[in-house]
Design a protein around this motif. Structure first.
Motif, PDB file in Angstrom:
ATOM      1  N   TYR A  23      33.867  38.407  41.739  1.00 54.16           N
ATOM      2  CA  TYR A  23      32.460  38.650  41.421  1.00 54.16           C
ATOM      3  C   TYR A  23      31.979  37.475  40.572  1.00 54.16           C
ATOM      4  O   TYR A  23      32.105  37.483  39.346  1.00 54.16           O
ATOM      5  CB  TYR A  23      32.332  39.976  40.671  1.00 54.16           C
ATOM      6  CG  TYR A  23      30.941  40.560  40.680  1.00 54.16           C
ATOM      7  CD1 TYR A  23      30.403  41.073  41.847  1.00 54.16           C
ATOM      8  CD2 TYR A  23      30.184  40.602  39.524  1.00 54.16           C
ATOM      9  CE1 TYR A  23      29.130  41.623  41.868  1.00 54.16           C
ATOM     10  CE2 TYR A  23      28.905  41.149  39.527  1.00 54.16           C
ATOM     11  CZ  TYR A  23      28.386  41.659  40.703  1.00 54.16           C
ATOM     12  OH  TYR A  23      27.116  42.198  40.722  1.00 54.16           O
ATOM     13  N   ASN A  24      31.469  36.463  41.228  1.00 47.37           N
ATOM     14  CA  ASN A  24      31.235  35.156  40.617  1.00 47.37           C
ATOM     15  C   ASN A  24      30.345  35.204  39.379  1.00 47.37           C
ATOM     16  O   ASN A  24      29.274  35.812  39.393  1.00 47.37           O
ATOM     17  CB  ASN A  24      30.622  34.206  41.640  1.00 47.37           C
ATOM     18  CG  ASN A  24      31.503  34.048  42.868  1.00 47.37           C
ATOM     19  OD1 ASN A  24      31.577  34.943  43.699  1.00 47.37           O
ATOM     20  ND2 ASN A  24      32.168  32.920  42.983  1.00 47.37           N
ATOM     21  N   ILE A  25      30.807  34.505  38.336  1.00 48.14           N
ATOM     22  CA  ILE A  25      30.095  34.483  37.053  1.00 48.14           C
ATOM     23  C   ILE A  25      29.697  33.051  36.704  1.00 48.14           C
ATOM     24  O   ILE A  25      29.997  32.109  37.435  1.00 48.14           O
ATOM     25  CB  ILE A  25      30.932  35.130  35.930  1.00 48.14           C
ATOM     26  CG1 ILE A  25      32.336  34.518  35.870  1.00 48.14           C
ATOM     27  CG2 ILE A  25      31.052  36.620  36.166  1.00 48.14           C
ATOM     28  CD1 ILE A  25      32.458  33.246  35.138  1.00 48.14           C
ATOM     29  N   LYS A  40      41.008  41.028  37.985  1.00 55.55           N
ATOM     30  CA  LYS A  40      42.280  40.338  37.762  1.00 55.55           C
ATOM     31  C   LYS A  40      42.145  38.822  37.847  1.00 55.55           C
ATOM     32  O   LYS A  40      43.121  38.101  37.624  1.00 55.55           O
ATOM     33  CB  LYS A  40      43.319  40.835  38.769  1.00 55.55           C
ATOM     34  CG  LYS A  40      43.725  42.284  38.567  1.00 55.55           C
ATOM     35  CD  LYS A  40      44.802  42.682  39.582  1.00 55.55           C
ATOM     36  CE  LYS A  40      45.400  44.056  39.262  1.00 55.55           C
ATOM     37  NZ  LYS A  40      44.419  45.118  39.253  1.00 55.55           N
ATOM     38  N   ALA A  41      40.971  38.341  38.199  1.00 54.92           N
ATOM     39  CA  ALA A  41      40.727  36.902  38.277  1.00 54.92           C
ATOM     40  C   ALA A  41      39.239  36.647  38.076  1.00 54.92           C
ATOM     41  O   ALA A  41      38.409  37.535  38.271  1.00 54.92           O
ATOM     42  CB  ALA A  41      41.185  36.344  39.617  1.00 54.92           C
ATOM     43  N   VAL A  42      38.920  35.411  37.704  1.00 57.56           N
ATOM     44  CA  VAL A  42      37.539  35.020  37.461  1.00 57.56           C
ATOM     45  C   VAL A  42      37.205  33.833  38.356  1.00 57.56           C
ATOM     46  O   VAL A  42      38.021  32.910  38.509  1.00 57.56           O
ATOM     47  CB  VAL A  42      37.334  34.634  35.978  1.00 57.56           C
ATOM     48  CG1 VAL A  42      36.045  33.854  35.782  1.00 57.56           C
ATOM     49  CG2 VAL A  42      37.334  35.879  35.107  1.00 57.56           C
ATOM     50  N   ALA A  43      36.015  33.873  38.939  1.00 59.51           N
ATOM     51  CA  ALA A  43      35.536  32.758  39.751  1.00 59.51           C
ATOM     52  C   ALA A  43      34.131  32.390  39.326  1.00 59.51           C
ATOM     53  O   ALA A  43      33.296  33.263  39.089  1.00 59.51           O
ATOM     54  CB  ALA A  43      35.541  33.131  41.238  1.00 59.51           C
ATOM     55  N   THR A  44      33.877  31.095  39.230  1.00 59.29           N
ATOM     56  CA  THR A  44      32.519  30.644  38.949  1.00 59.29           C
ATOM     57  C   THR A  44      31.764  30.452  40.264  1.00 59.29           C
ATOM     58  O   THR A  44      32.361  30.394  41.337  1.00 59.29           O
ATOM     59  CB  THR A  44      32.508  29.311  38.181  1.00 59.29           C
ATOM     60  OG1 THR A  44      32.978  28.257  39.040  1.00 59.29           O
ATOM     61  CG2 THR A  44      33.369  29.385  36.937  1.00 59.29           C
ATOM     62  N   GLY A  45      30.453  30.328  40.158  1.00 59.86           N
ATOM     63  CA  GLY A  45      29.619  29.984  41.304  1.00 59.86           C
ATOM     64  C   GLY A  45      28.760  28.807  40.917  1.00 59.86           C
ATOM     65  O   GLY A  45      28.106  28.829  39.866  1.00 59.86           O
ATOM     66  N   SER A  46      28.743  27.760  41.716  1.00 51.15           N
ATOM     67  CA  SER A  46      28.019  26.538  41.319  1.00 51.15           C
ATOM     68  C   SER A  46      26.523  26.791  41.176  1.00 51.15           C
ATOM     69  O   SER A  46      25.883  26.287  40.244  1.00 51.15           O
ATOM     70  CB  SER A  46      28.272  25.418  42.324  1.00 51.15           C
ATOM     71  OG  SER A  46      27.688  25.718  43.582  1.00 51.15           O
ATOM     72  N   LEU A 230      37.045  38.233  49.023  1.00 52.90           N
ATOM     73  CA  LEU A 230      35.610  38.488  49.106  1.00 52.90           C
ATOM     74  C   LEU A 230      34.936  37.901  47.878  1.00 52.90           C
ATOM     75  O   LEU A 230      35.284  38.239  46.745  1.00 52.90           O
ATOM     76  CB  LEU A 230      35.331  39.990  49.173  1.00 52.90           C
ATOM     77  CG  LEU A 230      33.852  40.401  49.189  1.00 52.90           C
ATOM     78  CD1 LEU A 230      33.158  39.878  50.444  1.00 52.90           C
ATOM     79  CD2 LEU A 230      33.716  41.922  49.096  1.00 52.90           C
ATOM     80  N   SER A 231      33.983  37.003  48.102  1.00 54.46           N
ATOM     81  CA  SER A 231      33.229  36.383  47.014  1.00 54.46           C
ATOM     82  C   SER A 231      31.789  36.875  47.044  1.00 54.46           C
ATOM     83  O   SER A 231      31.291  37.284  48.099  1.00 54.46           O
ATOM     84  CB  SER A 231      33.233  34.852  47.153  1.00 54.46           C
ATOM     85  OG  SER A 231      34.549  34.338  47.167  1.00 54.46           O
ATOM     86  N   TYR A 232      31.140  36.797  45.899  1.00 56.66           N
ATOM     87  CA  TYR A 232      29.752  37.263  45.807  1.00 56.66           C
ATOM     88  C   TYR A 232      28.758  36.138  45.571  1.00 56.66           C
ATOM     89  O   TYR A 232      27.549  36.387  45.515  1.00 56.66           O
ATOM     90  CB  TYR A 232      29.642  38.332  44.726  1.00 56.66           C
ATOM     91  CG  TYR A 232      30.154  39.667  45.211  1.00 56.66           C
ATOM     92  CD1 TYR A 232      29.285  40.662  45.647  1.00 56.66           C
ATOM     93  CD2 TYR A 232      31.516  39.922  45.294  1.00 56.66           C
ATOM     94  CE1 TYR A 232      29.748  41.880  46.126  1.00 56.66           C
ATOM     95  CE2 TYR A 232      31.997  41.131  45.775  1.00 56.66           C
ATOM     96  CZ  TYR A 232      31.109  42.108  46.187  1.00 56.66           C
ATOM     97  OH  TYR A 232      31.582  43.306  46.674  1.00 56.66           O
ATOM     98  N   GLY A 233      29.226  34.907  45.435  1.00 60.63           N
ATOM     99  CA  GLY A 233      28.319  33.769  45.315  1.00 60.63           C
ATOM    100  C   GLY A 233      27.285  33.954  44.217  1.00 60.63           C
ATOM    101  O   GLY A 233      27.589  34.432  43.119  1.00 60.63           O
ATOM    102  N   PRO A 234      26.030  33.596  44.496  1.00 59.03           N
ATOM    103  CA  PRO A 234      24.987  33.716  43.478  1.00 59.03           C
ATOM    104  C   PRO A 234      24.426  35.126  43.328  1.00 59.03           C
ATOM    105  O   PRO A 234      23.569  35.357  42.472  1.00 59.03           O
ATOM    106  CB  PRO A 234      23.909  32.753  43.982  1.00 59.03           C
ATOM    107  CG  PRO A 234      24.056  32.793  45.470  1.00 59.03           C
ATOM    108  CD  PRO A 234      25.528  32.943  45.727  1.00 59.03           C
TER     109      PRO A 234
END
Length: 251
Positions: A23-25, A40-46, A230-234
């Motif tokens: 769930y991109n932050i 359980k993990a963190v993802a950024t979104g540009s 599964l990513s959530y992008g912006p």
């Protein structure tokens, strides 16, 4: 965990039986919030990071500024952090590799790396993108870090959905080339046709990543398609700013 162990743990999260949800932050506060909620993990979104700090997407935000934000996110949570690296903030393989090293030093254990020509037209030719990917992989190996390189193709993003079926063969070709160059995952944002997603996952070997768009909203919507991520992008940023506006308007 050490950075290397976090990288290994992150890679193990990519399974078709239970796709990892990212769930991109865009900042450390958001990272802490979703970890507290169980991520359980963190993802950024540009797009989100850029917009949150007053920049346009597409590497308009200075890389040094991005690195500072990544460092704060990594320092704020104890889970793996993967970063939207866009097109590597450079063109040549050597320069892309140098930037990837800085991203690793900032604490990232994974990156999204796209094949569109940022601030240009179209996609890199397959041989150009594979050279860029190889350079990143070799740089990570020299640092003894099993960096998770999520190779993103922009074949589908922003294109007419009516043309998507005609792009599947090229997507499969790019996956094979990117895998041979050292990629760990294959990201196909913009593709929402479940039949086409299943066709790609059946013909490829890398863990597949799709973005929550259209009818794809949760992991349950893609678990039967052979997708591992599964990513959530912006989307989360849009929702957060919309909520902020509504709350202010209600005062």
């Amino acid at each position: 965990m050490t950075q290397a162990l976090k990288a290994q743990a992150f890679k193990s999260m990519h399974t078709t039986q239970n796709p990892v949800v990212l769930y991109n932050i865009w900042d450390a506060g958001g990272a802490k919030a979703i970890v507290d909620a169980g991520s359980k993990a963190v993802a950024t979104g540009s797009w989100s990071i850029a917009a949150a700090h007053g920049f346009d997407d597409g590497e308009a935000m200075p890389l040094d500024f991005v690195l500072q934000i990544v460092e704060r996110i990594v320092a704020s949570v104890d889970v793996p952090v993967t970063v939207d690296f866009e097109g590597g903030y450079a063109v040549s393989p050597d320069d892309v590799a140098k930037n990837a090293v800085m991203m690793i030093k900032a604490g990232a254990v994974g990156i999204n790396f796209e094949d569109q020509v940022v601030q240009g037209d179209g996609l890199y030719k397959i041989e150009q993108q594979t050279a860029r990917l190889k350079a990143i992989r070799q740089a990570a190996e020299r640092m003894d870090l099993p960096l998770f390189i999520n190779a993103r193709t922009d074949l589908f993003l922003g294109s007419d959905p009516k043309t998507h079926s005609s792009l599947v063969d090229e997507a499969i070709e790019r996956e094979a080339a990117y895998r041979a160059a050292g990629a760990d995952g294959f990201f196909i944002p913009g593709l929402t046709d479940t039949a086409l997603i299943a066709k790609i996952t059946a013909a490829t070997r890398l863990p597949a990543n799709v973005m929550a768009m259209g009818e794809i909203k949760t992991s349950a919507d893609i678990a039967h398609l052979g997708v591992s991520r599964l990513s959530y992008g912006p989307g989360p940023y849009f929702d957060a700013t919309s909520d902020l506006k509504e709350r202010y308007s209600a005062i």
